[in-house]
Design a protein around this motif. Structure first.
Motif, PDB file in Angstrom:
ATOM      1  N   TRP A 197      53.223  44.145  32.316  1.00 11.12           N
ATOM      2  CA  TRP A 197      52.558  45.431  32.543  1.00 11.12           C
ATOM      3  C   TRP A 197      51.422  45.643  31.555  1.00 11.12           C
ATOM      4  CZ3 TRP A 197      53.053  47.602  36.964  1.00 11.12           C
ATOM      5  CH2 TRP A 197      54.256  47.574  37.668  1.00 11.12           C
ATOM      6  N   ARG A 198      51.619  45.215  30.301  1.00  9.07           N
ATOM      7  CA  ARG A 198      50.551  45.361  29.310  1.00  9.07           C
ATOM      8  C   ARG A 198      49.336  44.516  29.692  1.00  9.07           C
ATOM      9  NH1 ARG A 198      54.851  45.208  25.267  1.00  9.07           N
ATOM     10  NH2 ARG A 198      54.413  42.978  24.983  1.00  9.07           N
ATOM     11  N   ALA A 199      49.580  43.295  30.185  1.00  8.15           N
ATOM     12  CA  ALA A 199      48.482  42.422  30.604  1.00  8.15           C
ATOM     13  C   ALA A 199      47.695  43.046  31.751  1.00  8.15           C
ATOM     14  CB  ALA A 199      49.029  41.050  31.019  1.00  8.15           C
ATOM     15  N   GLY A 200      48.407  43.608  32.725  1.00  6.11           N
ATOM     16  CA  GLY A 200      47.730  44.243  33.852  1.00  6.11           C
ATOM     17  C   GLY A 200      46.922  45.452  33.436  1.00  6.11           C
ATOM     18  N   GLY A 201      47.514  46.309  32.609  1.00  7.17           N
ATOM     19  CA  GLY A 201      46.810  47.516  32.171  1.00  7.17           C
ATOM     20  C   GLY A 201      45.578  47.204  31.349  1.00  7.17           C
ATOM     21  N   ALA A 202      45.608  46.108  30.591  1.00 11.85           N
ATOM     22  CA  ALA A 202      44.481  45.767  29.722  1.00 11.85           C
ATOM     23  C   ALA A 202      43.259  45.300  30.504  1.00 11.85           C
ATOM     24  CB  ALA A 202      44.901  44.683  28.733  1.00 11.85           C
ATOM     25  N   LEU A 203      43.439  44.807  31.735  1.00 12.05           N
ATOM     26  CA  LEU A 203      42.340  44.205  32.485  1.00 12.05           C
ATOM     27  C   LEU A 203      41.533  45.198  33.311  1.00 12.05           C
ATOM     28  CD1 LEU A 203      44.139  40.970  33.763  1.00 12.05           C
ATOM     29  CD2 LEU A 203      42.193  41.048  32.194  1.00 12.05           C
ATOM     30  N   VAL A 204      41.890  46.465  33.302  1.00 10.20           N
ATOM     31  CA  VAL A 204      41.295  47.435  34.228  1.00 10.20           C
ATOM     32  C   VAL A 204      39.825  47.731  33.939  1.00 10.20           C
ATOM     33  CG1 VAL A 204      41.380  49.862  34.942  1.00 10.20           C
ATOM     34  CG2 VAL A 204      43.480  48.492  34.858  1.00 10.20           C
ATOM     35  N   TYR A 208      31.131  54.113  39.251  1.00  7.12           N
ATOM     36  CA  TYR A 208      32.323  53.244  39.202  1.00  7.12           C
ATOM     37  C   TYR A 208      32.589  52.765  37.776  1.00  7.12           C
ATOM     38  CZ  TYR A 208      35.163  49.062  40.155  1.00  7.12           C
ATOM     39  OH  TYR A 208      36.133  48.098  40.148  1.00  7.12           O
ATOM     40  N   VAL A 209      31.541  52.274  37.111  1.00 10.87           N
ATOM     41  CA  VAL A 209      31.702  51.778  35.745  1.00 10.87           C
ATOM     42  C   VAL A 209      32.034  52.920  34.789  1.00 10.87           C
ATOM     43  CG1 VAL A 209      30.479  50.726  33.797  1.00 10.87           C
ATOM     44  CG2 VAL A 209      30.275  49.731  36.078  1.00 10.87           C
ATOM     45  N   LEU A 210      31.374  54.063  34.962  1.00  9.70           N
ATOM     46  CA  LEU A 210      31.677  55.217  34.103  1.00  9.70           C
ATOM     47  C   LEU A 210      33.152  55.596  34.193  1.00  9.70           C
ATOM     48  CD1 LEU A 210      28.574  57.524  34.663  1.00  9.70           C
ATOM     49  CD2 LEU A 210      29.259  56.456  32.520  1.00  9.70           C
ATOM     50  N   ILE A 211      33.698  55.551  35.405  1.00 10.00           N
ATOM     51  CA  ILE A 211      35.111  55.914  35.592  1.00 10.00           C
ATOM     52  C   ILE A 211      36.028  54.892  34.917  1.00 10.00           C
ATOM     53  CG2 ILE A 211      36.958  56.172  37.305  1.00 10.00           C
ATOM     54  CD1 ILE A 211      34.750  57.218  39.248  1.00 10.00           C
ATOM     55  N   LEU A 212      35.803  53.605  35.188  1.00  8.14           N
ATOM     56  CA  LEU A 212      36.748  52.590  34.722  1.00  8.14           C
ATOM     57  C   LEU A 212      36.561  52.221  33.254  1.00  8.14           C
ATOM     58  CD1 LEU A 212      37.216  50.164  37.744  1.00  8.14           C
ATOM     59  CD2 LEU A 212      38.675  52.006  36.930  1.00  8.14           C
ATOM     60  N   VAL A 213      35.372  52.423  32.703  1.00  7.16           N
ATOM     61  CA  VAL A 213      35.203  52.133  31.286  1.00  7.16           C
ATOM     62  C   VAL A 213      35.891  53.206  30.436  1.00  7.16           C
ATOM     63  CG1 VAL A 213      33.074  53.383  30.697  1.00  7.16           C
ATOM     64  CG2 VAL A 213      33.507  51.135  29.698  1.00  7.16           C
ATOM     65  N   ILE A 214      36.125  54.378  31.039  1.00  5.71           N
ATOM     66  CA  ILE A 214      36.880  55.435  30.357  1.00  5.71           C
ATOM     67  C   ILE A 214      38.375  55.307  30.656  1.00  5.71           C
ATOM     68  CG2 ILE A 214      37.251  57.942  30.263  1.00  5.71           C
ATOM     69  CD1 ILE A 214      34.244  58.248  30.871  1.00  5.71           C
ATOM     70  N   VAL A 215      38.717  54.991  31.921  1.00  7.53           N
ATOM     71  CA  VAL A 215      40.125  54.874  32.319  1.00  7.53           C
ATOM     72  C   VAL A 215      40.760  53.609  31.748  1.00  7.53           C
ATOM     73  CG1 VAL A 215      41.648  54.543  34.307  1.00  7.53           C
ATOM     74  CG2 VAL A 215      39.835  56.263  34.388  1.00  7.53           C
ATOM     75  N   GLY A 216      39.980  52.527  31.591  1.00  2.00           N
ATOM     76  CA  GLY A 216      40.510  51.247  31.148  1.00  2.00           C
ATOM     77  C   GLY A 216      41.326  51.315  29.860  1.00  2.00           C
ATOM     78  N   PRO A 217      40.798  51.904  28.768  1.00  2.00           N
ATOM     79  CA  PRO A 217      41.599  52.012  27.545  1.00  2.00           C
ATOM     80  C   PRO A 217      42.878  52.825  27.734  1.00  2.00           C
ATOM     81  CG  PRO A 217      39.278  52.344  27.054  1.00  2.00           C
ATOM     82  CD  PRO A 217      39.396  52.302  28.542  1.00  2.00           C
ATOM     83  N   LEU A 218      42.858  53.802  28.655  1.00  2.00           N
ATOM     84  CA  LEU A 218      44.052  54.612  28.905  1.00  2.00           C
ATOM     85  C   LEU A 218      45.121  53.798  29.629  1.00  2.00           C
ATOM     86  CD1 LEU A 218      42.350  57.968  30.014  1.00  2.00           C
ATOM     87  CD2 LEU A 218      43.236  57.360  27.756  1.00  2.00           C
ATOM     88  N   THR A 219      44.698  52.983  30.607  1.00  2.00           N
ATOM     89  CA  THR A 219      45.681  52.159  31.316  1.00  2.00           C
ATOM     90  C   THR A 219      46.275  51.098  30.380  1.00  2.00           C
ATOM     91  OG1 THR A 219      43.974  50.642  32.114  1.00  2.00           O
ATOM     92  CG2 THR A 219      44.561  52.486  33.542  1.00  2.00           C
ATOM     93  N   ALA A 220      45.443  50.550  29.490  1.00  2.00           N
ATOM     94  CA  ALA A 220      45.949  49.562  28.534  1.00  2.00           C
ATOM     95  C   ALA A 220      47.037  50.157  27.649  1.00  2.00           C
ATOM     96  CB  ALA A 220      44.797  49.038  27.674  1.00  2.00           C
ATOM     97  N   ARG A 221      46.893  51.424  27.342  1.00  2.00           N
ATOM     98  CA  ARG A 221      47.837  52.080  26.435  1.00  2.00           C
ATOM     99  C   ARG A 221      49.090  52.579  27.151  1.00  2.00           C
ATOM    100  NH1 ARG A 221      46.858  54.494  21.375  1.00  2.00           N
ATOM    101  NH2 ARG A 221      44.622  54.126  21.692  1.00  2.00           N
ATOM    102  N   PHE A 222      48.927  53.080  28.396  1.00  2.63           N
ATOM    103  CA  PHE A 222      50.023  53.847  29.002  1.00  2.63           C
ATOM    104  C   PHE A 222      50.686  53.196  30.216  1.00  2.63           C
ATOM    105  CE2 PHE A 222      47.362  57.236  27.020  1.00  2.63           C
ATOM    106  CZ  PHE A 222      48.287  57.636  26.064  1.00  2.63           C
ATOM    107  N   VAL A 223      50.118  52.114  30.782  1.00  2.16           N
ATOM    108  CA  VAL A 223      50.718  51.518  31.985  1.00  2.16           C
ATOM    109  C   VAL A 223      52.124  51.005  31.703  1.00  2.16           C
ATOM    110  CG1 VAL A 223      50.627  49.460  33.456  1.00  2.16           C
ATOM    111  CG2 VAL A 223      48.671  50.973  33.327  1.00  2.16           C
ATOM    112  N   GLN A 224      52.317  50.283  30.599  1.00  2.96           N
ATOM    113  CA  GLN A 224      53.637  49.712  30.306  1.00  2.96           C
ATOM    114  C   GLN A 224      54.715  50.774  30.086  1.00  2.96           C
ATOM    115  OE1 GLN A 224      54.878  49.028  26.565  1.00  2.96           O
ATOM    116  NE2 GLN A 224      56.850  48.895  27.634  1.00  2.96           N
TER     117      GLN A 224
END
Length: 429
Positions: free
Chosen positions: A323-330, A359-375
């Motif tokens: 889950w951490r690997a998946g969240g980090a790649l977003v 699209y990039v504005l959304i995911l460049v902000i969401v990406g660090p959040l998914t890396a932290r909270f997906v797992q």
């Protein structure tokens, strides 16, 4: 008068970028969205449209792309790329299928045509290694067992760009099948030749370029890179690919010294590149494509998580690590904008630029959040599955000492002398 206006405008842009970068550093997230917003503010329809300095900014943005790709190539040795290609190609194929397909389908559903579909597929496919590396460092995960899986996927994406960029360059130029096939053959031949030379004669090339004087080393590497990039562009291969191949050819101490010398220049011109992309995007054109961008961001965030989970499972990583690997790649970022920038310049679809920006504005902000909270979120939603982890490499307990050659969860393994950095730094990829 024109010269004075140019200096005032460019000075204001540079100062604004510096302040925005400082703000992003304090908030501990990537400055890319702030640079894009600055470009929107300085462009047509923005708050302070530019006039005198726009041509210089355009040239600076080209140098920014070249330096981004050069620094990316410096991160790898040719043997690293060959090894990853041999051992991790299934993960690369899954990554491409899961994440390029949604972009292509979205473009076709919106009636943009096959060329725009190929471009948008690249925008949604490539993760931002710069943002990902920064997040992994901030979260203390550089030594985690899933981190090599993440890096392998990023390496394969970077290597795929050596093939993908010439394809879209030919498509956007509107050349025929014969000319397009010739361009691709030249790109593949050049990439294969550079990898072969780098593996066999990399030390000799680095010795030729090497210099104890930082000034001479900077001038030789920068001049060589821009020259090769220009020749590559003349052959319709892509200047970015030429710069990437130069970076791969350099290794050892030369690569490390070049990385240190060029990092400030890369950061400056990369920031100028993001501003330039924003300049060519009318802020009023973003709201109409905001919903499609949001839907595409949700879909491709899920597909990236699935990609990382599958690749980590294939490597025998525990469920938490998957889950951490998946969240980090977003996170998406630099390469998505590079690809969209080529399309914007060619003018194939006016809505492509605004969609890519949103699209990039959304995911460049969401990406660090998914890396932290997906797992932790997955652990709550699927507690039984998270606790199972059958056949996986167990997570080390806090009291355990790692075996020789292993790294603690929050430490990066020791690097061998002359190795290139294991984790890409910010603004790469």
């Amino acid at each position: 008068m024109h010269s004075a206006l140019f200096l005032i405008e460019f000075g204001a842009i540079t100062l604004a970028l510096g302040l925005l970068g400082r703000l992003a550093g304090r908030l501990r997230f990537s400055p890319i969205p702030l640079y894009l917003l600055a470009g929107l503010a300085f462009g047509e329809g923005g708050l302070l449209p530019l006039g005198a300095s726009e041509e210089f900014v355009a040239i600076g943005s080209e140098i920014g792309v070249i330096l981004l790709l050069l620094m990316l190539g410096l991160e790898y040795t040719a043997s690293d790329l060959v090894t990853n290609l041999k051992t991790q190609y299934p993960a690369g194929l899954v990554d491409m299928t899961f994440n390029a397909l949604p972009g292509a389908v979205a473009a076709l559903l919106m009636g943009w045509g096959p060329v725009a579909a190929v471009v948008l597929a690249g925008v949604t496919w490539i993760s931002s290694s710069g943002v990902i590396a920064k997040v992994l460092g901030d979260l203390g995960r550089l030594g985690n067992r899933e981190t090599p899986v993440i890096l392998s996927i990023l390496v394969l994406e970077d290597l795929a760009m050596a093939v993908y960029l010439p394809i879209i360059t030919a498509l956007l130029a509107g050349v025929g099948w014969a000319a397009g096939g010739l361009t691709l053959a030249i790109a593949l031949g050049a990439a294969g030749l550079v990898l072969f030379i780098a593996v066999r004669f990399g030390r000799h090339i680095s010795k030729f370029v090497s210099s104890d004087d930082p000034e001479k080393l900077l001038l030789v590497v920068l001049g060589l890179t821009i020259l090769v990039a220009g020749l590559a562009q003349q052959l319709q291969v892509s200047a970015a690919v030429g710069a990437f191949l130069v970076g791969i050819a350099l290794s050892g101490e030369v690569a490390e010294n070049t990385h240190t010398l060029l990092s400030p220049l890369r950061d400056l011109f990369a920031a100028v590149f993001f501003v330039f992309f924003g300049l060519h995007t009318d802020p009023a054109s973003i709201p109409p494509v905001l919903l499609p961008a949001l839907l595409l961001a949700v879909v491709t965030a899920c597909t990236k998580i699935a990609t990382g989970y599958w690749a980590a499972r294939r490597a025998g990583i525990s469920v938490k690590g998957r889950w951490r690997a998946g969240g980090a790649l977003v996170a998406r970022g630099e390469f998505s904008i590079v690809i969209a920038g080529l399309a914007v310049t060619s003018g194939i679809e006016p809505r492509l630029g605004p969609l890519a920006t949103a699209y990039v504005l959304i995911l460049v902000i969401v990406g660090p959040l998914t890396a932290r909270f997906v797992q932790p979120l997955a652990q709550r939603l699927f507690p039984q599955r998270a606790a199972a982890g059958v056949g996986a490499i167990p997570e080390p307990r806090a009291a355990e000492q790692p075996a020789q050659g292993d790294a603690k969860p929050d430490e990066q393994p020791d690097a061998k002398p002359g190795d290139k950095p294991a984790v890409l730094d910010e603004h790469s990829h």
